[in-house]
Design a protein around this motif. Sequence first.
Motif, PDB file in Angstrom:
ATOM      1  N   SER A 258     -17.668  36.951  51.088  1.00  0.00           N
ATOM      2  CA  SER A 258     -17.978  36.858  49.665  1.00  0.00           C
ATOM      3  C   SER A 258     -18.858  35.651  49.345  1.00  0.00           C
ATOM      4  O   SER A 258     -19.484  35.614  48.296  1.00  0.00           O
ATOM      5  CB  SER A 258     -16.687  36.795  48.848  1.00  0.00           C
ATOM      6  OG  SER A 258     -15.945  35.648  49.202  1.00  0.00           O
ATOM      7  N   GLU A 259     -18.928  34.683  50.236  1.00  0.00           N
ATOM      8  CA  GLU A 259     -19.698  33.468  49.976  1.00  0.00           C
ATOM      9  C   GLU A 259     -20.832  33.226  50.956  1.00  0.00           C
ATOM     10  O   GLU A 259     -21.687  32.378  50.717  1.00  0.00           O
ATOM     11  CB  GLU A 259     -18.764  32.262  49.999  1.00  0.00           C
ATOM     12  CG  GLU A 259     -17.702  32.306  48.929  1.00  0.00           C
ATOM     13  CD  GLU A 259     -16.714  31.173  49.047  1.00  0.00           C
ATOM     14  OE1 GLU A 259     -16.799  30.395  50.011  1.00  0.00           O
ATOM     15  OE2 GLU A 259     -15.859  31.061  48.167  1.00  0.00           O
ATOM     16  N   CYS A 260     -20.871  33.923  52.064  1.00  0.00           N
ATOM     17  CA  CYS A 260     -21.814  33.603  53.129  1.00  0.00           C
ATOM     18  C   CYS A 260     -22.321  34.880  53.801  1.00  0.00           C
ATOM     19  O   CYS A 260     -21.582  35.833  53.955  1.00  0.00           O
ATOM     20  CB  CYS A 260     -21.100  32.721  54.151  1.00  0.00           C
ATOM     21  SG  CYS A 260     -22.094  32.225  55.536  1.00  0.00           S
ATOM     22  N   LEU A 261     -23.619  34.849  54.172  1.00  0.00           N
ATOM     23  CA  LEU A 261     -24.146  35.971  54.940  1.00  0.00           C
ATOM     24  C   LEU A 261     -25.048  35.452  56.039  1.00  0.00           C
ATOM     25  O   LEU A 261     -25.659  34.394  55.927  1.00  0.00           O
ATOM     26  CB  LEU A 261     -24.851  36.978  54.036  1.00  0.00           C
ATOM     27  CG  LEU A 261     -26.303  36.833  53.690  1.00  0.00           C
ATOM     28  CD1 LEU A 261     -27.092  37.694  54.657  1.00  0.00           C
ATOM     29  CD2 LEU A 261     -26.546  37.351  52.297  1.00  0.00           C
ATOM     30  N   ASN A 262     -25.098  36.206  57.114  1.00  0.00           N
ATOM     31  CA  ASN A 262     -25.837  35.829  58.305  1.00  0.00           C
ATOM     32  C   ASN A 262     -26.845  36.937  58.616  1.00  0.00           C
ATOM     33  O   ASN A 262     -26.494  38.113  58.582  1.00  0.00           O
ATOM     34  CB  ASN A 262     -24.831  35.652  59.450  1.00  0.00           C
ATOM     35  CG  ASN A 262     -25.475  35.228  60.724  1.00  0.00           C
ATOM     36  OD1 ASN A 262     -26.053  36.045  61.410  1.00  0.00           O
ATOM     37  ND2 ASN A 262     -25.359  33.962  61.042  1.00  0.00           N
ATOM     38  N   ILE A 263     -28.095  36.541  58.900  1.00  0.00           N
ATOM     39  CA  ILE A 263     -29.146  37.493  59.245  1.00  0.00           C
ATOM     40  C   ILE A 263     -29.731  37.078  60.583  1.00  0.00           C
ATOM     41  O   ILE A 263     -30.058  35.907  60.796  1.00  0.00           O
ATOM     42  CB  ILE A 263     -30.257  37.516  58.175  1.00  0.00           C
ATOM     43  CG1 ILE A 263     -29.683  37.927  56.826  1.00  0.00           C
ATOM     44  CG2 ILE A 263     -31.407  38.425  58.599  1.00  0.00           C
ATOM     45  CD1 ILE A 263     -30.623  37.703  55.655  1.00  0.00           C
ATOM     46  N   LYS A 264     -29.876  38.057  61.486  1.00  0.00           N
ATOM     47  CA  LYS A 264     -30.466  37.799  62.798  1.00  0.00           C
ATOM     48  C   LYS A 264     -31.696  38.659  62.972  1.00  0.00           C
ATOM     49  O   LYS A 264     -31.818  39.717  62.368  1.00  0.00           O
ATOM     50  CB  LYS A 264     -29.459  38.089  63.910  1.00  0.00           C
ATOM     51  CG  LYS A 264     -28.279  37.158  63.889  1.00  0.00           C
ATOM     52  CD  LYS A 264     -27.333  37.440  65.022  1.00  0.00           C
ATOM     53  CE  LYS A 264     -26.155  36.470  64.939  1.00  0.00           C
ATOM     54  NZ  LYS A 264     -25.244  36.640  66.052  1.00  0.00           N
TER      55      LYS A 264
ATOM     56  N   GLU B 135     -32.236  33.151  63.423  1.00  0.00           N
ATOM     57  CA  GLU B 135     -31.031  33.365  62.627  1.00  0.00           C
ATOM     58  C   GLU B 135     -31.083  32.515  61.361  1.00  0.00           C
ATOM     59  O   GLU B 135     -31.547  31.381  61.379  1.00  0.00           O
ATOM     60  CB  GLU B 135     -29.805  32.976  63.459  1.00  0.00           C
ATOM     61  CG  GLU B 135     -28.497  33.226  62.792  1.00  0.00           C
ATOM     62  CD  GLU B 135     -27.329  32.921  63.725  1.00  0.00           C
ATOM     63  OE1 GLU B 135     -26.202  33.216  63.331  1.00  0.00           O
ATOM     64  OE2 GLU B 135     -27.539  32.388  64.836  1.00  0.00           O
ATOM     65  N   ILE B 136     -30.585  33.075  60.267  1.00  0.00           N
ATOM     66  CA  ILE B 136     -30.479  32.352  59.010  1.00  0.00           C
ATOM     67  C   ILE B 136     -29.105  32.622  58.414  1.00  0.00           C
ATOM     68  O   ILE B 136     -28.612  33.748  58.473  1.00  0.00           O
ATOM     69  CB  ILE B 136     -31.603  32.754  58.026  1.00  0.00           C
ATOM     70  CG1 ILE B 136     -31.528  31.934  56.731  1.00  0.00           C
ATOM     71  CG2 ILE B 136     -31.583  34.236  57.722  1.00  0.00           C
ATOM     72  CD1 ILE B 136     -32.728  32.112  55.821  1.00  0.00           C
TER      73      ILE B 136
ATOM     74  N   PRO C 160     -27.662  27.901  46.582  1.00  0.00           N
ATOM     75  CA  PRO C 160     -27.617  28.410  47.946  1.00  0.00           C
ATOM     76  C   PRO C 160     -27.802  27.286  48.961  1.00  0.00           C
ATOM     77  O   PRO C 160     -28.584  26.361  48.734  1.00  0.00           O
ATOM     78  CB  PRO C 160     -28.775  29.403  48.009  1.00  0.00           C
ATOM     79  CG  PRO C 160     -29.708  28.971  46.939  1.00  0.00           C
ATOM     80  CD  PRO C 160     -28.858  28.348  45.873  1.00  0.00           C
ATOM     81  N   LEU C 161     -27.074  27.368  50.041  1.00  0.00           N
ATOM     82  CA  LEU C 161     -27.227  26.464  51.174  1.00  0.00           C
ATOM     83  C   LEU C 161     -27.747  27.320  52.313  1.00  0.00           C
ATOM     84  O   LEU C 161     -27.111  28.303  52.701  1.00  0.00           O
ATOM     85  CB  LEU C 161     -25.893  25.808  51.536  1.00  0.00           C
ATOM     86  CG  LEU C 161     -25.920  24.881  52.748  1.00  0.00           C
ATOM     87  CD1 LEU C 161     -26.836  23.686  52.497  1.00  0.00           C
ATOM     88  CD2 LEU C 161     -24.515  24.407  53.065  1.00  0.00           C
ATOM     89  N   ILE C 162     -28.923  26.974  52.822  1.00  0.00           N
ATOM     90  CA  ILE C 162     -29.592  27.788  53.833  1.00  0.00           C
ATOM     91  C   ILE C 162     -29.648  27.014  55.137  1.00  0.00           C
ATOM     92  O   ILE C 162     -30.116  25.876  55.167  1.00  0.00           O
ATOM     93  CB  ILE C 162     -31.021  28.154  53.373  1.00  0.00           C
ATOM     94  CG1 ILE C 162     -30.946  28.927  52.055  1.00  0.00           C
ATOM     95  CG2 ILE C 162     -31.743  28.944  54.458  1.00  0.00           C
ATOM     96  CD1 ILE C 162     -32.288  29.141  51.397  1.00  0.00           C
ATOM     97  N   SER C 163     -29.181  27.642  56.218  1.00  0.00           N
ATOM     98  CA  SER C 163     -29.214  27.040  57.545  1.00  0.00           C
ATOM     99  C   SER C 163     -30.004  27.945  58.476  1.00  0.00           C
ATOM    100  O   SER C 163     -29.775  29.158  58.511  1.00  0.00           O
ATOM    101  CB  SER C 163     -27.803  26.877  58.108  1.00  0.00           C
ATOM    102  OG  SER C 163     -27.012  26.096  57.239  1.00  0.00           O
TER     103      SER C 163
END
Length: 88
Positions: A73-79, A33-34, A24-27
Amino acid sequence: MGFDIKRNFTETLKLPREVMLDLPLISLTGREEIMIENFKGILEYGDDRIRINTKCGVIRITGKNLVLGQITSECLNIKGVLSSIEFI
């Protein structure tokens, strides 16, 4: 290839580890936001806790008013207002 062989190959050729090893790559953008790339699935979703499955384990995000944003399918965003990010 075994995981250790892939890791050595990746490091020797200076390839992106998150891509080659499916990690996983976490920003983060502050506490608001993540973005998580290379996730395997959503295990739990609520406005105060979200658990995400990855190849290296489960990531638990806690906070307030958490909402899922863009999901591919590869990335998700949480606010929301993030309190903690844990690997469990």
